[in-house]
Design a protein around this motif. Structure first.
Motif, short mmCIF file in Angstrom:
data_model
loop_
_atom_site.label_atom_id
_atom_site.label_comp_id
_atom_site.label_asym_id
_atom_site.label_seq_id
_atom_site.Cartn_x
_atom_site.Cartn_y
_atom_site.Cartn_z
N GLU A 1 -7.33 -6.62 -2.13
CA GLU A 1 -6.87 -5.29 -2.56
C GLU A 1 -6.15 -5.36 -3.89
O GLU A 1 -6.27 -4.46 -4.73
CB GLU A 1 -5.97 -4.66 -1.49
CG GLU A 1 -5.60 -3.23 -1.79
CD GLU A 1 -5.46 -2.37 -0.55
OE1 GLU A 1 -5.01 -1.22 -0.69
OE2 GLU A 1 -5.81 -2.83 0.55
N GLN B 1 0.83 -1.21 0.00
CA GLN B 1 0.00 0.00 0.00
C GLN B 1 0.86 1.26 0.00
O GLN B 1 0.61 2.20 -0.76
CB GLN B 1 -0.91 0.00 1.23
CG GLN B 1 -2.04 -1.01 1.19
CD GLN B 1 -2.80 -1.07 2.50
OE1 GLN B 1 -2.23 -0.88 3.58
NE2 GLN B 1 -4.10 -1.34 2.43
N LYS C 1 -7.38 -3.17 -7.08
CA LYS C 1 -6.53 -2.08 -7.56
C LYS C 1 -5.67 -2.47 -8.77
O LYS C 1 -4.87 -1.66 -9.24
CB LYS C 1 -5.63 -1.59 -6.42
CG LYS C 1 -6.43 -0.95 -5.28
CD LYS C 1 -5.54 -0.32 -4.24
CE LYS C 1 -6.36 0.40 -3.18
NZ LYS C 1 -5.50 1.03 -2.13
#
Length: 332
Positions: free
Chosen positions: A309, A269, A313
């Motif tokens: 995630e 991240q 993404k």
């Protein structure tokens, strides 16, 4: 002299055959199957290394970081450093007769699994701490090297440091050939990894970031300076500790990162939150035949939130079964 056009073209084609063969053999990632994952890696490297391109990144800023357990080498059925620690406790037991009366050592050494289970996580950490402290850093490094020379994986019957992923070794070399500096950023012990990482991956000790314990300077009986490993934890390089460790030890935000579990999520991240071209990759263990298959429910290397995630993404997820031609290096 009159030249026959067909003869000239045939001659040129024959002359180009060795060149074409050389190009065919110049694949920098030969253990990767052609597909989305391989293409995304090579496209990214091409973008950031093309001078004058919109995504060009100067060599000094080409930092790539990799988790170790489950990303660069196998992590099943138990974390390898944990296996080392327990083997080390057994080897040290003769020097510690008091362990026969002390828990959790008594339960572990006698094979009393019920009694050991009652000790819980604290008991396990006590065993691990005993294997990693009370000796100099040089003595510890020797104990790791000695263990690697004799220990064998229970399923593959190979030394643990041979169970590195050949496709990832190729990727590390490919990145370095394109001006990247490659680092390990792992929850594993930094001094454990530094013993063998350079030979296995081409990553020198100073480019290994990991969990660490406190060391103390002292002079031994002969007046020789040494560093003594203590049982006190200094830094845990896992989860949110990974971006903190990168900031502390590397000082630059990487542009490429690879992990395999939720323990790598915060690192991925943070890296993807930077400006410019970025790459986040996840190794998904899907090959029960050649290695292991696990993700969401696994107690080791759980891939749950990071997987979600990645899909949301558009991060690159490497399917081990589909994307890798081979898993481990071939035996000599």
């Amino acid at each position: 002299m009159r030249f026959d056009r067909r003869f000239v073209l045939a001659a040129l084609a024959a002359a180009l055959l060795p060149v074409q063969a050389a190009f065919a053999q110049s694949d920098p990632l030969p253990s990767w199957n052609d597909g989305v994952a391989k293409k995304s890696i090579m496209d990214f490297v091409g973008k950031v290394t093309t001078p004058g391109g919109a995504d060009f990144v100067p060599p000094a800023e080409r930092i790539a970081v990799f988790d170790n357990d489950g990303t660069l080498w196998c992590e099943q059925p138990e974390y390898f450093q944990g296996v080392f620690a327990l083997d080390r406790v057994k080897a040290m037991a003769a020097q510690h007769p008091e362990w026969k009366r002390q828990q959790p050592f008594k339960a572990f050494l006698s094979g009393d699994k019920k009694a050991l289970a009652k000790q819980g996580e604290k008991g396990l950490l006590t065993l691990v701490a005993a294997a990693h402290s009370g000796m100099t850093t040089d003595e510890f490094a020797k104990s790791v090297a000695d263990w690697l020379a004799t220990a064998r994986h229970p399923r593959f019957n190979r030394p643990y440091n041979e169970l590195i992923y050949q496709p990832m070794v190729e990727l590390l070399g490919y990145l370095r050939a394109n001006g990247f500096k490659t680092f390990i950023v792992s929850g594993g012990g930094v001094e454990f990894m530094r013993v063998w990482a350079e030979k296995a991956y081409g990553i020198p000790p100073e480019q290994v970031v990991g969990s660490s314990g406190v060391t103390q300077f002292r002079l031994d009986a002969a007046g020789k300076p040494t560093l003594l490993k203590t049982s006190k934890v200094q830094f845990v390089d896992d989860g949110p500790g990974k971006p903190a460790g990168i900031n502390m030890m590397i000082g630059r935000r990487p542009i490429l990162a690879f992990g395999n579990s939720d323990g790598d999520l915060q690192m991925l991240q943070w890296i993807m939150a930077g400006g410019g071209a970025r790459f986040a990759g996840i190794v998904h263990h899907t090959d029960a035949e050649r290695e292991y298959a696990y993700d969401r429910p696994s107690k080791i290397g759980q891939l749950d939130k990071a997987w979600d995630e990645a899909k949301a993404k558009g991060w690159t997820v490497v399917d081990m079964k589909q994307d890798w031609k081979t898993v481990f290096p071939n035996k000599p």
